[in-house]
Design a protein around this motif. Structure first.
Motif, PDB file in Angstrom:
ATOM      1  N   GLN A 187       0.803  -1.223   0.000  1.00 43.63           N
ATOM      2  CA  GLN A 187       0.000   0.000   0.000  1.00 43.63           C
ATOM      3  C   GLN A 187       0.840   1.278   0.000  1.00 43.63           C
ATOM      4  N   ASP A 188       2.019   1.246   0.595  1.00 40.49           N
ATOM      5  CA  ASP A 188       2.857   2.438   0.692  1.00 40.49           C
ATOM      6  C   ASP A 188       4.010   2.385  -0.303  1.00 40.49           C
ATOM      7  N   SER A 189       4.473   3.558  -0.709  1.00 40.52           N
ATOM      8  CA  SER A 189       5.607   3.638  -1.627  1.00 40.52           C
ATOM      9  C   SER A 189       6.904   3.355  -0.883  1.00 40.52           C
ATOM     10  N   THR A 190       7.970   3.057  -1.645  1.00 42.44           N
ATOM     11  CA  THR A 190       9.268   2.823  -1.032  1.00 42.44           C
ATOM     12  C   THR A 190       9.779   4.086  -0.341  1.00 42.44           C
ATOM     13  N   ALA A 191       9.469   5.255  -0.928  1.00 40.79           N
ATOM     14  CA  ALA A 191       9.898   6.520  -0.321  1.00 40.79           C
ATOM     15  C   ALA A 191       9.261   6.704   1.046  1.00 40.79           C
ATOM     16  N   THR A 192       7.992   6.315   1.167  1.00 40.27           N
ATOM     17  CA  THR A 192       7.289   6.432   2.442  1.00 40.27           C
ATOM     18  C   THR A 192       7.899   5.505   3.499  1.00 40.27           C
ATOM     19  N   SER A 193       8.167   4.266   3.121  1.00 41.55           N
ATOM     20  CA  SER A 193       8.763   3.320   4.071  1.00 41.55           C
ATOM     21  C   SER A 193      10.142   3.781   4.513  1.00 41.55           C
ATOM     22  N   PHE A 194      10.932   4.290   3.582  1.00 41.46           N
ATOM     23  CA  PHE A 194      12.273   4.770   3.896  1.00 41.46           C
ATOM     24  C   PHE A 194      12.190   5.959   4.853  1.00 41.46           C
ATOM     25  N   PHE A 195      11.232   6.864   4.609  1.00 44.49           N
ATOM     26  CA  PHE A 195      11.052   8.038   5.452  1.00 44.49           C
ATOM     27  C   PHE A 195      10.685   7.642   6.878  1.00 44.49           C
ATOM     28  N   TRP A 196       9.707   6.742   7.028  1.00 43.80           N
ATOM     29  CA  TRP A 196       9.275   6.331   8.359  1.00 43.80           C
ATOM     30  C   TRP A 196      10.374   5.567   9.096  1.00 43.80           C
ATOM     31  N   THR A 197      11.179   4.820   8.359  1.00 44.29           N
ATOM     32  CA  THR A 197      12.286   4.094   8.989  1.00 44.29           C
ATOM     33  C   THR A 197      13.230   5.043   9.715  1.00 44.29           C
ATOM     34  N   GLY A 198      13.609   6.118   9.026  1.00 41.89           N
ATOM     35  CA  GLY A 198      14.554   7.067   9.611  1.00 41.89           C
ATOM     36  C   GLY A 198      13.956   7.921  10.713  1.00 41.89           C
ATOM     37  N   ILE A 199      12.746   8.402  10.497  1.00 44.22           N
ATOM     38  CA  ILE A 199      12.134   9.325  11.458  1.00 44.22           C
ATOM     39  C   ILE A 199      11.744   8.607  12.749  1.00 44.22           C
ATOM     40  N   VAL A 200      11.075   7.462  12.628  1.00 44.71           N
ATOM     41  CA  VAL A 200      10.661   6.719  13.828  1.00 44.71           C
ATOM     42  C   VAL A 200      11.880   6.272  14.618  1.00 44.71           C
ATOM     43  N   GLY A 201      12.896   5.770  13.912  1.00 44.06           N
ATOM     44  CA  GLY A 201      14.110   5.324  14.593  1.00 44.06           C
ATOM     45  C   GLY A 201      14.811   6.457  15.311  1.00 44.06           C
ATOM     46  N   SER A 202      14.854   7.626  14.670  1.00 43.34           N
ATOM     47  CA  SER A 202      15.510   8.781  15.281  1.00 43.34           C
ATOM     48  C   SER A 202      14.787   9.239  16.544  1.00 43.34           C
ATOM     49  N   ILE A 203      13.463   9.297  16.479  1.00 40.69           N
ATOM     50  CA  ILE A 203      12.681   9.711  17.650  1.00 40.69           C
ATOM     51  C   ILE A 203      12.840   8.718  18.796  1.00 40.69           C
ATOM     52  N   ALA A 204      12.726   7.429  18.462  1.00 46.64           N
ATOM     53  CA  ALA A 204      12.819   6.386  19.489  1.00 46.64           C
ATOM     54  C   ALA A 204      14.195   6.385  20.149  1.00 46.64           C
ATOM     55  N   MET A 205      15.249   6.460  19.349  1.00 44.49           N
ATOM     56  CA  MET A 205      16.596   6.426  19.906  1.00 44.49           C
ATOM     57  C   MET A 205      16.900   7.675  20.719  1.00 44.49           C
ATOM     58  N   THR A 206      16.315   8.806  20.334  1.00 44.31           N
ATOM     59  CA  THR A 206      16.527  10.032  21.108  1.00 44.31           C
ATOM     60  C   THR A 206      15.862   9.922  22.480  1.00 44.31           C
ATOM     61  N   LEU A 207      14.646   9.386  22.499  1.00 41.53           N
ATOM     62  CA  LEU A 207      13.928   9.240  23.762  1.00 41.53           C
ATOM     63  C   LEU A 207      14.655   8.317  24.731  1.00 41.53           C
ATOM     64  N   VAL A 208      15.352   7.325  24.191  1.00 39.99           N
ATOM     65  CA  VAL A 208      16.065   6.363  25.034  1.00 39.99           C
ATOM     66  C   VAL A 208      17.517   6.772  25.237  1.00 39.99           C
ATOM     67  N   GLY A 209      18.179   7.111  24.152  1.00 40.69           N
ATOM     68  CA  GLY A 209      19.620   7.338  24.198  1.00 40.69           C
ATOM     69  C   GLY A 209      20.052   8.603  24.907  1.00 40.69           C
ATOM     70  N   ILE A 210      19.181   9.613  24.952  1.00 36.86           N
ATOM     71  CA  ILE A 210      19.569  10.889  25.557  1.00 36.86           C
ATOM     72  C   ILE A 210      19.899  10.727  27.044  1.00 36.86           C
ATOM     73  N   TRP A 211      19.326   9.684  27.680  1.00 37.93           N
ATOM     74  CA  TRP A 211      19.577   9.457  29.103  1.00 37.93           C
ATOM     75  C   TRP A 211      20.945   8.815  29.347  1.00 37.93           C
ATOM     76  N   PHE A 212      21.602   8.412  28.278  1.00 35.73           N
ATOM     77  CA  PHE A 212      22.898   7.744  28.407  1.00 35.73           C
ATOM     78  C   PHE A 212      24.005   8.572  27.770  1.00 35.73           C
ATOM     79  N   TRP A 213      23.780   9.886  27.690  1.00 37.00           N
ATOM     80  CA  TRP A 213      24.766  10.763  27.069  1.00 37.00           C
ATOM     81  C   TRP A 213      26.056  10.776  27.886  1.00 37.00           C
ATOM     82  N   GLU A 214      27.182  10.679  27.217  1.00 39.87           N
ATOM     83  CA  GLU A 214      28.490  10.710  27.857  1.00 39.87           C
ATOM     84  C   GLU A 214      29.374  11.721  27.136  1.00 39.87           C
ATOM     85  N   PRO A 215      30.229  12.408  27.871  1.00 38.78           N
ATOM     86  CA  PRO A 215      31.193  13.307  27.223  1.00 38.78           C
ATOM     87  C   PRO A 215      32.089  12.492  26.288  1.00 38.78           C
ATOM     88  N   MET A 216      32.364  13.042  25.126  1.00 37.29           N
ATOM     89  CA  MET A 216      33.159  12.328  24.142  1.00 37.29           C
ATOM     90  C   MET A 216      34.448  13.094  23.857  1.00 37.29           C
TER      91      MET A 216
END
Length: 299
Positions: A187-216
């Motif tokens: 039902q969805d185009s490849t562009a749509t799937s690619f877009f949701w892959t990046g955006i959902v992953g970025s939001i999810a990882m930010t919500l989790v990963g920001i609590w584990f921030w370390e000086p680099m």
């Protein structure tokens, strides 16, 4: 970890197979370097933080790609299956985290040797999940591939190392992700799937990963920048690859990533290639190539 899967990327127009093969080889080289960088950074810093920063650049990349397409970001974001798309994005982000952990525990060589079996998992699960017909030839190839995985894991010899199951879990997760990508493509185009892959992953990882921030360290920011650049470059090369050539013609060359990763693992990280890993990986690759060939014959 990479996403070398034709199901979720555009592929149209020309069929310049030599150029497509060259682009696939370049893609596997770039993604192998990305995996080496991921292993190094994950050994120094929290895995969730490393994957989070990587996803920030990935999200910027998919937004840029979407903005250049007809209809822009609004068109790319439109989906008839938001829940499935969200689950796909979450599953891939989780799989990348599992894969990077495997790099630090088992190393690049053994992790990729097991993960290489994911196309066989896709073939095995395509019947019950998508209702696709799997003939006896492909079932035989799947069986050979799993024998290869058992040879690598060596269950029953001494004490089975539970860590060896980590890349197998990553392969299973990526196989489910690939099947869901096929499902939403109805039902969805490849562009749509690619877009949701990046955006959902970025939001999810930010919500989790920001609590584990370390000086680099400043020097490690250079490696992080290289990680992000290789990720974007690898995806761009992969998109170009499937634009210029048929996926069935170039996909077998994706197995070269195992070769390039092994070179990096052995030369940079001092890993070793055990005999059982080499034999098992050879069986998995042979079974995978046969599966790709059968799919091409059927088409």
């Amino acid at each position: 970890m990479t996403e070398i899967s034709p199901a979720k990327l555009p592929r149209t127009q020309s069929n310049n197979i030599p150029l497509g093969i060259a682009l696939m080889v370049a893609t596997t080289m770039v993604f192998a370097v990305q995996d080496g960088l991921s292993r190094y950074l994950a050994e120094q810093y929290n895995v969730l933080m490393v994957v989070m920063i990587r996803y920030w650049f990935f999200a910027a990349f998919v937004i840029t790609i979407a903005a250049r397409k007809a209809g822009g970001v609004r068109s790319a974001a439109h989906t008839a299956q938001p829940l499935v798309q969200i689950f796909r994005g979450l599953l891939l982000a989780s799989e990348i985290c599992v894969m990077v952990v495997a790099f630090t525990v088992l190393g690049l060589v053994e992790t990729h040797a097991v993960f290489t079996g994911y196309p066989l998992l896709v073939a095995a699960l395509s019947g019950p999940v998508l209702g696709e017909k799997v003939g006896w030839r492909r079932w035989s190839a799947i069986g050979v591939g799993f024998v290869g995985i058992l040879i690598i894991l060596r269950p029953g010899f001494a004490v089975f190392d539970p860590a060896a199951a980590i890349p197998l879990l990553a392969a299973f997760m990526f196989a489910i992700y690939g099947l869901l990508t096929r499902y939403v493509a109805r039902q969805d185009s490849t562009a749509t799937s690619f877009f949701w892959t990046g955006i959902v992953g970025s939001i999810a990882m930010t919500l989790v990963g920001i609590w584990f921030w370390e000086p680099m360290l400043a020097s490690d920011w250079l490696f992080m920048g290289a990680l992000c650049i290789t990720g974007v470059t690898g995806h761009w090369l992969l998109i170009r690859c499937y634009e210029v050539a048929e996926a069935s013609a170039v996909q077998p060359f994706a197995y070269l990533q195992l070769v390039f990763v092994s070179v990096i693992g052995i030369s940079v990280f001092g890993e070793t290639l055990r005999t059982n890993v080499a034999i098992g990986a050879a069986l998995i690759v042979a079974a995978g190539l046969f599966t790709f060939w059968r799919e091409r014959v059927k088409r």
